[in-house]
Design an enzyme around this catalytic site. Structure first.
Site, PDB file in Angstrom:
ATOM      1  N   GLU B 257      19.352  -7.947 -49.577  1.00  0.00           N
ATOM      2  CA  GLU B 257      18.814  -6.614 -49.371  1.00  0.00           C
ATOM      3  C   GLU B 257      18.714  -6.413 -47.871  1.00  0.00           C
ATOM      4  O   GLU B 257      17.964  -7.106 -47.193  1.00  0.00           O
ATOM      5  CB  GLU B 257      17.435  -6.489 -50.027  1.00  0.00           C
ATOM      6  CG  GLU B 257      17.025  -5.062 -50.267  1.00  0.00           C
ATOM      7  CD  GLU B 257      15.618  -4.810 -49.808  1.00  0.00           C
ATOM      8  OE1 GLU B 257      14.688  -5.229 -50.483  1.00  0.00           O
ATOM      9  OE2 GLU B 257      15.478  -4.189 -48.725  1.00  0.00           O
ATOM     10  N   CYS B 296      11.451  -1.095 -46.229  1.00  0.00           N
ATOM     11  CA  CYS B 296      12.906  -0.966 -46.375  1.00  0.00           C
ATOM     12  C   CYS B 296      13.238   0.339 -47.081  1.00  0.00           C
ATOM     13  O   CYS B 296      14.346   0.849 -46.968  1.00  0.00           O
ATOM     14  CB  CYS B 296      13.480  -2.092 -47.212  1.00  0.00           C
ATOM     15  SG  CYS B 296      12.774  -3.682 -46.844  1.00  0.00           S
TER      16      CYS B 296
END
Lengths: 516, 516
Positions: B257, B296
């Protein structure tokens, strides 16, 4: 000079700008055709494939794409004879071995045509049920799968120019993702011809299917973040692909199928005269010789109870010594040649490497060839090696000799057999042979984590099982670790790779408005 | 010198051999603790974790492992106050922001405890129905999922030391795979403390959970083919991981990620006074300021109809100007600091880079801090940028400023809005705001392929939706392309990563003998 095969890229035929690489008949040594991929503006072509091919495919429903695959099946069936001729000439395979590649590919394509029909008139797939995200039942999460809006690049292996194309292209096209195939150069002819027939028949939208033969230079450079890449080949090339910026930096989704030291295991308690023993010997011999052992799934390690070492060696020797090797055009020949001089040399050097840790139980190198010049033909007879030191002979567990070669490896007990199978560090397939369903089931589950497929042969399916090395579209194909960690086929599971799974969190009124 | 935190590895506590790296209070600038990972025999420790931790976890059923997770939830709940203290000191977060990390982590863990209970008293999972492989109904293919027999290494990010641990560890442990977490160094303290509490409470088998704080040197070298690796962090580090031999050559399964230029989209037809407009402005302002924008999933690009540029700027300015920034210990403060001086400098340089292609609509850099020394505290006020040239301002679509910063990006029509969202080249999440369910549903499906999650806000769920940036365990988390191509959570979907899917081809008598 022989014909220079054209590439079909982004809806048009384009001949490479170079003089090309020659493809040979591995039995006769004659030049057949040439391939070249020079002079193509790959970034522009890829962009056109993404936009035109992708949009055209995504405009169709799954059922419409499935009908398109069914139409492709008919086209391929109409040209089967040509494919067999090309296989004989370019792969040096006997008819039964050509069938695995050609009819196996057509069968896989037709399987996806049927599966796709069942998906009906939609263009996206629901994934599971909606699930609540809090106390309010009005706000829920619904996962969907939608086609990736990139292209699929296949870098394929030389051993399955037909099946290797369709086992990847069928799920990609059914998913609505346009395909570019770069076949393994030595046998690229069959792939190119199959694509040509499909293009000529006009059963696919423009830019849906492209073929580039020859060098893979520049292909990965042209990949973008929403593309996918599927590779079948050596672990060394796999590492080059994984470290390329396309994968490492641009997160191109990559599926890798690499080396595999597959095993076949005769469970304890089976000896000469038992049905399981006979099925085991028959299957191992078949795996060693089918396609001259040039299958990623072929048996490389033959795991047997210590006390059966001599009996299995003897039984295999009896079968292998009957295998006639040579020119596939001669009807008495059961096993043709390796695909190229390079593969012939590679098998010879692999055998040399294994010689330091094995004894030769049946030597195929010395076998007389039928109707073929040993100075020219890339033929080698089946060779059975053996070791008495299963744990110490590490080369046996680490070295994949890609030809008609396997090694007898004796084990002390079931736990040791499973431990030895795991020494492959992740394999595509293992097969187990026995007569007790409970023991077979327990062993299958124990072996599952280190294999993509476990094939179980018991006497009740002795005549009907699908074969250790035969990749069925219903089952996943791929394996962890050394086998590359990839996953193909497995029925509709194969579509996952070509879809993006996305959680849509919304009011139930929004979720119920979806037109899939 | 401050305390040197011990690592817990392979069942024992071990202090690093070096002098350590200091962790600081980002508001006060004081040294808190030190971490060091020197002197650990990683290959030996990893081997012990695989064999002892793995075997102990696999001996349990899913339901037993779920009960273990439920016990861990209780342990964490009992120590919540300590975690909040550590978060305030080490992350500089206000209570509401600490909660996202701490209570979010505990909630995720408890969700997997519940999901796992539903899997019951088995140790492997069936995957789909058996399917015939030929005409004989006796021979079938049954897919199973079995736990991987390696370990799971997590290389985590500094922004979620609590949640980041549990969102990965919960599905891993439930799957029967032992965990090693390497937290992001600047905030490693909270991760270490949570692991310590769980270990001290004895709710997990020995070697099931390890924590290594400090340098990640040598961790990847110790990975083997059946291990898995999950990384959250920058795209640059992701590329280093992907090209490491563990992934490139040994096929360690990796989930990445990475960067994400998430967007929020106000659909056409919504203006000041409409409910959707207000929900949009509220959510964007919240996303910009929550955890000082260090998520994020935070909104980086605010996509709005061209004719709403000034109105949205004005409405956001009104909200952002009310956000008090400074020492999280002061109850009047709504937004604390960034986690470190390095992050502060990184946000400043990111703002400088964006300045060449944007105007500043609300400047947080000049904001007075509450109860904090601007020379010391790593605080920065929320900053809203804007561009009138949505297509040309490429930095806006490419540069992730990991702080309380977002940019207004005007679009011409819905198609242009979707095109601009895709300029992120793959993002974790986009959110869309409007009042017409059909338009929202259609936009969500259009955006799905380039996002891991699409969050839809309509007035009927204005009070109950879970938030753009809030990662719910029920929904998959991850995104294609630049976002890394990974996938976590999504309920039981998360277990796939820690299992090997294997096709078992066998007689129905063997398949029915399975004891899962």
């Amino acid at each position: 000079m022989s014909e220079l095969l054209a590439n079909h890229i982004a809806g048009r035929w384009q001949t490479g700008s170079g003089s090309g690489t020659a493809l040979f008949d591995p039995v006769l040594g004659t030049e057949l055709v040439r391939v070249d991929a020079g002079g193509i503006d790959l970034p522009a072509a890829f962009q056109r494939i993404r936009s035109e091919g992708g949009a055209a495919l995504r405009a169709l429903t799954y059922a419409q794409r499935a009908a398109m695959l069914a139409a492709a099946v008919k086209v391929l069936q109409a040209h089967r004879d040509t494919y067999y001729e090309i296989a004989t000439a370019n792969s040096g395979t006997v008819k039964n071995d050509s069938a695995i590649d050609i009819d196996g590919g057509i069968y896989t394509l037709s399987t996806y045509a049927k599966l796709g029909e069942g998906l009906g008139a939609q263009r996206a797939l629901l994934d599971g049920e909606p699930s609540r995200l809090g106390k309010d039942p009005l706000f829920q999460s619904q996962h969907v799968r939608v086609p990736r809006r990139g292209l699929a690049l296949f870098i394929n292996a030389f051993n399955f120019p037909g099946w290797g194309l369709w086992e990847k292209a069928a799920p990609a096209l059914l998913s609505g993702v346009p395909v570019i195939v770069k076949p393994g150069t030595p046998t690229a002819w069959l792939t190119q011809r199959m694509v040509k027939d499909i293009i000529d028949a006009g059963v696919l939208p423009a830019c849906a299917l492209s073929v580039i033969c020859g060098s893979s230079a520049g292909l990965l450079d042209a990949l973008e973040p929403f593309d996918v890449l599927s590779f079948t080949g050596s672990a060394d090339t796999a590492a080059v692909i994984r470290t390329h910026a396309a994968v490492a930096k641009r997160s191109v989704r990559a599926n890798i199928e690499a080396d595999s030291l597959n095993s076949a295991i005769l469970l304890p308690g089976e000896g000469p005269g038992s049905e399981a023993f006979d099925l085991f010997v028959k299957e191992v011999a078949r795996e060693m010789t089918q396609k001259s052992g040039q299958k990623c799934t072929a048996v490389r390690r033959v795991l047997i109870p210590e006390n059966q070492y001599d009996a299995v060696a003897e039984a295999l020797r009896a079968r292998l010594s009957k295998v006639t090797v040579g020119n596939p055009r001669n009807e008495s020949v059961r096993m043709g040649s390796l695909v190229s001089r390079a593969q012939f040399d590679s098998v010879r050097s692999g055998l040399q490497a294994l010689a330091s840790q094995t004894e030769t139980l049946h030597d195929g190198a010395a076998q007389a060839l039928v109707d073929a010049d040993p100075q020219v033909a890339c033929c080698i007879g089946p060779t059975l090696l053996g070791t008495r030191r299963a744990d110490e002979a590490h080369l046996v567990h680490d070295t994949e000799v890609f030809g008609p070669v396997a090694t007898l490896v004796p084990y002390r007990n079931s736990a040791h057999a499973i431990e030895l199978a795991r020494r492959g560090l992740g394999s595509l397939v293992t097969s187990i042979y026995g007569s007790d369903p409970a023991a077979l089931g327990a062993a299958a589950l124990e072996l599952a984590d280190s294999h993509g497929r476990v094939h179980v042969v018991s006497p009740d399916v002795g005549a009907s099982h699908s074969g250790h090395g035969n990749v069925m579209p219903q089952s996943v194909h791929g394996g962890p670790g050394r086998a590359g960690g990839g996953e193909e086929l497995g029925g509709l599971r194969a579509l996952d790779f070509y879809h993006q799974r996305t959680a849509i969190q919304a009011s139930t009124s929004v979720l119920s408005s979806f037109t899939l």
